[in-house]
Write an enzyme that holds these catalytic residues in place. Structure first.
Site, PDB file in Angstrom:
ATOM      1  N   GLY A  96       0.826  -1.202   0.000  1.00  0.00           N
ATOM      2  CA  GLY A  96       0.000   0.000   0.000  1.00  0.00           C
ATOM      3  C   GLY A  96       0.866   1.260   0.000  1.00  0.00           C
ATOM      4  O   GLY A  96       1.975   1.259   0.524  1.00  0.00           O
ATOM      5  N   GLY A 173      -7.607  -7.867  -6.187  1.00  0.00           N
ATOM      6  CA  GLY A 173      -6.282  -7.682  -6.784  1.00  0.00           C
ATOM      7  C   GLY A 173      -5.440  -8.917  -6.479  1.00  0.00           C
ATOM      8  O   GLY A 173      -5.980 -10.005  -6.228  1.00  0.00           O
ATOM      9  N   ILE A 175      -3.766  -9.764  -3.870  1.00  0.00           N
ATOM     10  CA  ILE A 175      -4.004 -10.341  -2.536  1.00  0.00           C
ATOM     11  C   ILE A 175      -5.347 -11.078  -2.530  1.00  0.00           C
ATOM     12  O   ILE A 175      -5.445 -12.212  -2.053  1.00  0.00           O
ATOM     13  CB  ILE A 175      -3.960  -9.249  -1.441  1.00  0.00           C
ATOM     14  CG1 ILE A 175      -2.569  -8.603  -1.413  1.00  0.00           C
ATOM     15  CG2 ILE A 175      -4.313  -9.827  -0.067  1.00  0.00           C
ATOM     16  CD1 ILE A 175      -2.467  -7.356  -0.560  1.00  0.00           C
ATOM     17  N   ILE A 253      -7.947  -6.843   6.153  1.00  0.00           N
ATOM     18  CA  ILE A 253      -6.476  -6.911   6.092  1.00  0.00           C
ATOM     19  C   ILE A 253      -5.944  -5.790   5.187  1.00  0.00           C
ATOM     20  O   ILE A 253      -4.782  -5.789   4.798  1.00  0.00           O
ATOM     21  CB  ILE A 253      -5.967  -8.301   5.602  1.00  0.00           C
ATOM     22  CG1 ILE A 253      -6.700  -8.743   4.330  1.00  0.00           C
ATOM     23  CG2 ILE A 253      -6.142  -9.352   6.678  1.00  0.00           C
ATOM     24  CD1 ILE A 253      -6.125  -8.286   3.051  1.00  0.00           C
ATOM     25  N   HIS A 303      -1.296  -5.348  12.740  1.00  0.00           N
ATOM     26  CA  HIS A 303      -0.835  -5.080  11.362  1.00  0.00           C
ATOM     27  C   HIS A 303       0.370  -5.958  10.994  1.00  0.00           C
ATOM     28  O   HIS A 303       1.443  -5.452  10.667  1.00  0.00           O
ATOM     29  CB  HIS A 303      -0.500  -3.588  11.203  1.00  0.00           C
ATOM     30  CG  HIS A 303      -0.537  -3.112   9.778  1.00  0.00           C
ATOM     31  ND1 HIS A 303      -0.885  -1.841   9.421  1.00  0.00           N
ATOM     32  CD2 HIS A 303      -0.260  -3.747   8.603  1.00  0.00           C
ATOM     33  CE1 HIS A 303      -0.816  -1.711   8.105  1.00  0.00           C
ATOM     34  NE2 HIS A 303      -0.432  -2.857   7.594  1.00  0.00           N
ATOM     35  N   ILE A 304       0.143  -7.267  11.052  1.00  0.00           N
ATOM     36  CA  ILE A 304       1.251  -8.207  10.794  1.00  0.00           C
ATOM     37  C   ILE A 304       0.970  -9.142   9.614  1.00  0.00           C
ATOM     38  O   ILE A 304       1.637 -10.166   9.468  1.00  0.00           O
ATOM     39  CB  ILE A 304       1.566  -9.066  12.045  1.00  0.00           C
ATOM     40  CG1 ILE A 304       0.281  -9.761  12.546  1.00  0.00           C
ATOM     41  CG2 ILE A 304       2.222  -8.250  13.137  1.00  0.00           C
ATOM     42  CD1 ILE A 304       0.536 -10.999  13.363  1.00  0.00           C
ATOM     43  N   SER A 306       1.694  -9.289   6.550  1.00  0.00           N
ATOM     44  CA  SER A 306       2.808  -9.709   5.670  1.00  0.00           C
ATOM     45  C   SER A 306       4.056 -10.118   6.457  1.00  0.00           C
ATOM     46  O   SER A 306       5.111 -10.344   5.880  1.00  0.00           O
ATOM     47  CB  SER A 306       3.157  -8.584   4.689  1.00  0.00           C
ATOM     48  OG  SER A 306       3.753  -7.495   5.373  1.00  0.00           O
TER      49      SER A 306
HETATM   50  O1  LIG Z   1       2.437  -3.958   2.685  1.00  0.00           O
HETATM   51  C1  LIG Z   1       1.571  -3.254   3.231  1.00  0.00           C
HETATM   52  O2  LIG Z   1       0.945  -2.392   2.603  1.00  0.00           O
HETATM   53  C2  LIG Z   1       1.257  -3.406   4.648  1.00  0.00           C
HETATM   54  O3  LIG Z   1       0.259  -2.954   5.089  1.00  0.00           O
HETATM   55  C3  LIG Z   1       2.169  -4.056   5.604  1.00  0.00           C
HETATM   56  O4  LIG Z   1       3.166  -4.726   5.234  1.00  0.00           O
END
Ligand SMILES: O=C(O)C(=O)CO
Length: 338
Positions: A96, A173, A175, A253, A303-304, A306
């Protein structure tokens, strides 16, 4: 290779000093091998923006060629302007880039790169884990066990299965597709998704393109995996939360701002939805006194999504290599065209 040449007159001698361009790494935990890679080409300064004042941050960015940052490093116009004309690239170690002021980047001619598809699989793994943890009440059960609350009763701590359910993915997308592939092994009854147009890959997986309103109404599980921008802000709004099934489980997420969190808390309080699993929320970190913290049908992760060692290492290496690409005036992969 770009090197800066500085001429200094010293005791009538001309001294030539070669300096490397300056790079700011705006976080503290970066693998050693990535720092070594960057040190070959840059004068690297590591300065974690977390807990730093705005003044300190503005001071640190001045004169830098590049900034190596991540999803929670706010990059606004003041910062970009303050860095000065030396700033050529900002590369975020994230998929992002909603934390970056794109208009200011364009205005000051700074290039932006992100990590695109590298983290899709890790994020999809966490999504499935969060979905099951929420629907099958895993954290609640674990807490009961550890606090002497274990009941040997057959319907105690029952949750709902994913099997035979309707699952809706908001945003299909890379993900979303990775999540859909994993869900395909759970024998769900229907996969719904929203997207700007039909996605052949989602169709192959049995996915049906629907509107967001249809998706929230029909789904037993709703997974939000869409990028945050002006069009998607609060895409899960009060009206849509009101349309959800009373047992629906919502998983986010993407980014906290995709959901009207106040309306969500009200719906949870009034038992109008089944449960919520959030890897992202507003604000981050979430204050300890936030009502979500105390709700049993809410699973929160910091926020984990990834955060697998392999994924984060690859994200960091790709980020470093692409900042070097800008230095070498070669093309940068996953550059956002501003
Ligand atoms: O990759 C991203 O956009 C995340 O939110 C965290 O890794």
């Amino acid at each position: 290779m770009i090197i800066r040449l500085i001429f200094i007159h010293h005791l009538n001698n001309l001294i030539l000093i070669m300096t490397k361009p300056k790079l700011l790494v705006a976080m503290s935990s970066i693998p050693e091998l990535v720092i070594e890679l960057l040190l070959e080409r840059f004068e690297v300064e590591i300065f974690d923006f977390e807990n730093a004042t705005k003044k300190e941050i503005l001071n640190k960015v001045r004169g830098k060629f590049g900034i190596f940052c991540c999803a929670w490093t706010k990059i606004d116009e003041e910062l970009i302007k303050n860095a000065g004309p030396s700033l050529k690239v900002i590369r975020t170690m994230s998929v992002g880039y909603d934390h970056v002021d794109l208009i200011a980047m364009k205005k000051y001619g700074v290039r932006l790169g992100y990590t695109s598809n590298i983290s899709s699989e890790a994020i999809a793994e966490t999504t499935i884990a969060l979905l099951i943890a929420t629907s099958r009440r895993l954290f609640e059960a674990n807490h009961a066990l550890k606090t002497d609350g274990w009941k040997q009763s057959l319907f105690w701590m029952c949750g709902r299965s994913i099997r035979n359910s309707v699952v809706g993915i908001v945003g299909c997308g890379n993900i979303g597709i990775s999540i859909a592939k994993k869900l395909n092994t759970f024998n769900i009854s229907q996969l719904l998704y929203t997207s700007r147009g039909e996605k052949p890959e989602a169709k192959t997986l049995g996915g049906k393109l629907v509107t967001i309103d249809e998706l929230v109404k029909q789904s037993d599980y709703i997974i939000v995996s869409v990028a945050l921008n002006e069009d998607t802000k609060c895409i899960i709004n009060r009206k849509r939360i009101a349309k959800m099934k009373s047992h629906a489980v919502l998983v986010n997420i993407g980014r906290g701002e995709l959901i009207d969190q106040g309306a969500l808390i009200e719906a949870l309080r009034e038992n109008r939805i089944g449960g919520v699993g959030l890897d992202v929320m507003t604000p981050e970190p979430l204050p300890l006194d936030n009502p979500l913290m105390k709700m049993t049908n809410v699973v929160l992760l910091p926020h984990i999504a990834s955060a697998s060692i392999e994924t984060r290492t690859e994200m960091a290496i790709v980020t470093a290599k692409n900042i070097i690409a800008v230095l070498d005036n070669t093309s940068m992969i996953n550059e956002l065209q501003l």
